[in-house]
Motif scaffolding. Structure first.
Motif, short mmCIF file in Angstrom:
data_model
loop_
_atom_site.label_atom_id
_atom_site.label_comp_id
_atom_site.label_asym_id
_atom_site.label_seq_id
_atom_site.Cartn_x
_atom_site.Cartn_y
_atom_site.Cartn_z
N MET A 68 57.33 30.26 59.06
CA MET A 68 57.90 31.57 58.69
C MET A 68 57.04 32.23 57.62
SD MET A 68 60.66 32.62 60.21
CE MET A 68 62.20 32.19 60.98
N ALA B 22 61.14 40.63 57.62
CA ALA B 22 61.83 41.81 58.17
C ALA B 22 62.56 42.61 57.09
CB ALA B 22 62.83 41.37 59.24
N ASP C 19 72.88 29.48 55.73
CA ASP C 19 72.01 28.28 55.73
C ASP C 19 72.22 27.45 54.48
OD1 ASP C 19 70.81 28.92 58.12
OD2 ASP C 19 69.10 29.94 57.21
N GLN D 298 63.71 27.69 63.37
CA GLN D 298 63.84 29.06 63.87
C GLN D 298 62.46 29.59 64.20
OE1 GLN D 298 66.12 30.46 60.51
NE2 GLN D 298 67.98 30.55 61.74
N HIS E 123 68.44 38.38 53.21
CA HIS E 123 69.07 38.74 54.48
C HIS E 123 69.21 37.51 55.37
CE1 HIS E 123 68.02 43.33 54.48
NE2 HIS E 123 68.46 42.91 53.30
N HIS E 124 70.44 37.22 55.76
CA HIS E 124 70.70 36.19 56.78
C HIS E 124 70.26 34.79 56.36
CE1 HIS E 124 71.91 39.55 59.07
NE2 HIS E 124 70.74 40.11 58.91
N VAL E 125 70.52 34.45 55.13
CA VAL E 125 70.22 33.09 54.63
C VAL E 125 71.50 32.41 54.13
CG1 VAL E 125 68.66 31.73 53.20
CG2 VAL E 125 68.00 34.04 53.85
N VAL F 209 59.75 34.11 49.59
CA VAL F 209 59.94 32.66 49.41
C VAL F 209 60.71 32.11 50.60
CG1 VAL F 209 61.98 33.05 47.91
CG2 VAL F 209 60.83 30.84 47.89
N ASP F 210 60.21 30.99 51.13
CA ASP F 210 60.86 30.38 52.30
C ASP F 210 60.37 28.93 52.38
OD1 ASP F 210 62.17 31.93 55.05
OD2 ASP F 210 61.56 29.81 55.21
N PRO F 211 61.27 28.00 52.77
CA PRO F 211 60.83 26.60 52.90
C PRO F 211 60.12 26.30 54.21
CG PRO F 211 63.19 26.78 53.30
CD PRO F 211 62.72 28.15 52.96
N ALA F 212 60.15 27.24 55.16
CA ALA F 212 59.54 26.99 56.48
C ALA F 212 58.12 27.55 56.47
CB ALA F 212 60.37 27.65 57.58
N GLY G 151 64.28 33.71 51.33
CA GLY G 151 64.45 33.35 52.74
C GLY G 151 63.81 34.44 53.58
N CYS G 152 62.55 34.74 53.24
CA CYS G 152 61.90 35.95 53.78
C CYS G 152 61.69 35.88 55.28
CB CYS G 152 60.58 36.22 53.07
SG CYS G 152 59.39 34.86 53.20
N GLY H 158 59.05 27.25 49.34
CA GLY H 158 60.08 26.55 48.57
C GLY H 158 61.46 27.00 48.96
N SER H 159 62.45 26.28 48.42
CA SER H 159 63.86 26.57 48.70
C SER H 159 64.49 27.25 47.50
CB SER H 159 64.62 25.26 48.94
OG SER H 159 64.41 24.81 50.23
N TRP H 160 65.40 28.13 47.80
CA TRP H 160 66.18 28.80 46.76
C TRP H 160 67.43 27.99 46.47
CZ3 TRP H 160 64.28 32.57 44.02
CH2 TRP H 160 65.14 33.28 43.16
C1 LIG Z 1 67.79 33.67 59.90
S1 LIG Z 1 66.25 33.58 59.05
C2 LIG Z 1 66.23 35.19 58.27
C3 LIG Z 1 64.83 35.61 57.87
C4 LIG Z 1 64.74 37.00 57.22
N1 LIG Z 1 65.43 37.06 55.95
C5 LIG Z 1 65.30 38.06 58.16
O1 LIG Z 1 66.35 38.66 57.86
O2 LIG Z 1 64.67 38.29 59.21
C6 LIG Z 1 66.68 32.53 57.67
C7 LIG Z 1 65.48 32.13 56.83
O3 LIG Z 1 65.97 31.54 55.62
C8 LIG Z 1 65.15 30.43 55.32
N2 LIG Z 1 65.94 29.56 54.42
C9 LIG Z 1 66.91 28.68 54.75
N3 LIG Z 1 67.39 28.07 53.65
C10 LIG Z 1 66.72 28.59 52.58
C11 LIG Z 1 66.75 28.37 51.18
N4 LIG Z 1 67.59 27.50 50.60
N5 LIG Z 1 65.88 29.06 50.40
C12 LIG Z 1 65.05 29.96 50.95
N6 LIG Z 1 64.97 30.21 52.27
C13 LIG Z 1 65.79 29.53 53.08
C14 LIG Z 1 64.79 29.85 56.66
O4 LIG Z 1 63.64 29.04 56.62
C15 LIG Z 1 64.56 31.11 57.49
O5 LIG Z 1 63.24 31.57 57.42
#
Ligand SMILES: C[S@@+](CC[C@H](N)C(=O)[O-])C[C@H]1O[C@@H](n2cnc3c(N)ncnc32)[C@H](O)[C@@H]1O
Length: 272
Positions: free
Chosen positions: A105, A84, A148, A43, A143-145, A99-102, A79-80, A125-127
């Motif tokens: 990002m 935002a 995923d 993303q 938000h929005h994770v 916290v975010d694995p990307a 999943g910051c 890292g990953s949650w």
């Molecule tokens: C759609 S984006 C949303 C970013 C932000 N929360 C927002 O609302 O703008 C999803 C994010 O979740 C992260 N993500 C995906 N799987 C995750 C996990 N298991 N733990 C933490 N972050 C994760 C992705 O790398 C990505 O940055």
């Protein structure tokens, strides 16, 4: 140390197992992924940048109310992305852990915190595995994770375990990539099953013993994206090579269904 318990796990017949199955059914087939010129899952941080004047959403309102109860006013943004969700609380929060694995990002999150003068910690890292590295916070935002993650039960249990005062989880009302399903059929002959929805997520939370407040609302339209950049993004999402971008543009133009994620959102909030 905080221990994450998953009371339901993914036992057959549970809402958690249903969620996992819905997610697994939407995975890109291995043979398509193997030939993809670029990851369909990447993303672009640019699309997730925080805005200077954040909209007054139900998610933000709950966050403001939770932080008002605390002197420390700490936030954990799971999943910051580029920040935002948490940076919509500038002026309310005193410290944010993202916290975010990307890594791209997370770099955008750090840049935004520096730009906006928000004290921060960034955790790659990953949650929920990263929970020991993030520690707890007054308010946990996510938000929005949810769409995923295949194991939503463990994921949501971790959110609750990390929160001292409140959790806010925001999702699209239905999987945000489901609008692409007709294009998967058109370009790959892949028929995708019905997507998971926020109601499926609610069933997982209920099974965990969480009784969230549920607020359903409609988001403002996103700023328009450069049409060429959009076609490039959709082509990559569909695991197609760049030289097929013209076909994708034509298919998008001719399509009489939705060509973007739904505007309907759901905010789940609960007390740990
Ligand atoms: C759609 S984006 C949303 C970013 C932000 N929360 C927002 O609302 O703008 C999803 C994010 O979740 C992260 N993500 C995906 N799987 C995750 C996990 N298991 N733990 C933490 N972050 C994760 C992705 O790398 C990505 O940055």
């Amino acid at each position: 140390m905080v221990v994450v318990e998953t009371p339901t796990g993914t036992q057959p017949g549970t809402a958690a197992a249903r969620w996992s199955a819905l997610m697994a059914a939407r995975a890109v087939p291995d043979e398509i992924l193997a030939h993809a010129p670029a990851s369909p899952y990447r993303q672009d941080p640019e699309r997730f940048r925080p805005v200077a004047d954040p909209p007054d959403t139900p998610s933000r309102r709950v966050g403001v109310a939770v932080l008002a109860e605390s002197a420390e006013r700490t936030v954990l943004d799971v999943g910051c992305g580029a920040g935002a969700a948490s940076l919509a609380l500038v002026g309310e929060a005193r410290h944010v852990v993202g916290v975010d694995p990307a890594s791209d990002m997370l770099a955008a999150f750090v840049g935004a915190c520096l730009e906006w003068g928000m004290p921060y910690q960034a955790v790659l890292g990953s949650w929920p595995e990263a929970l020991p590295d993030t520690g707890t916070a007054d308010l946990v935002l996510c938000h929005h994770v949810g769409y995923d993650t295949a194991d939503l039960a463990a994921f949501a249990a971790g959110l609750g375990a990390a929160a001292r005062r409140g959790v806010v989880m925001e999702l699209h009302a239905t999987h945000p990539q489901a609008w692409l399903d007709p294009f998967w059929q058109r370009f790959h002959g892949v028929r995708r099953p019905a997507p998971p929805t926020a109601d499926d997520a609610l069933a997982v939370l209920t099974e965990l013993g969480v009784e969230p407040e549920v607020q359903r609302w409609t988001a403002d339209p996103r700023p328009p994206e450069d049409p060429d950049a959009r076609v490039v993004r959709v082509t990559r999402r569909l695991c197609l090579p760049p030289e097929r971008a013209g076909e994708v543009a034509a298919a998008l133009a001719a399509h009489d269904g939705p060509t973007a994620p739904p505007a309907e959102r759901v905010t789940f909030s609960w007390r740990p």
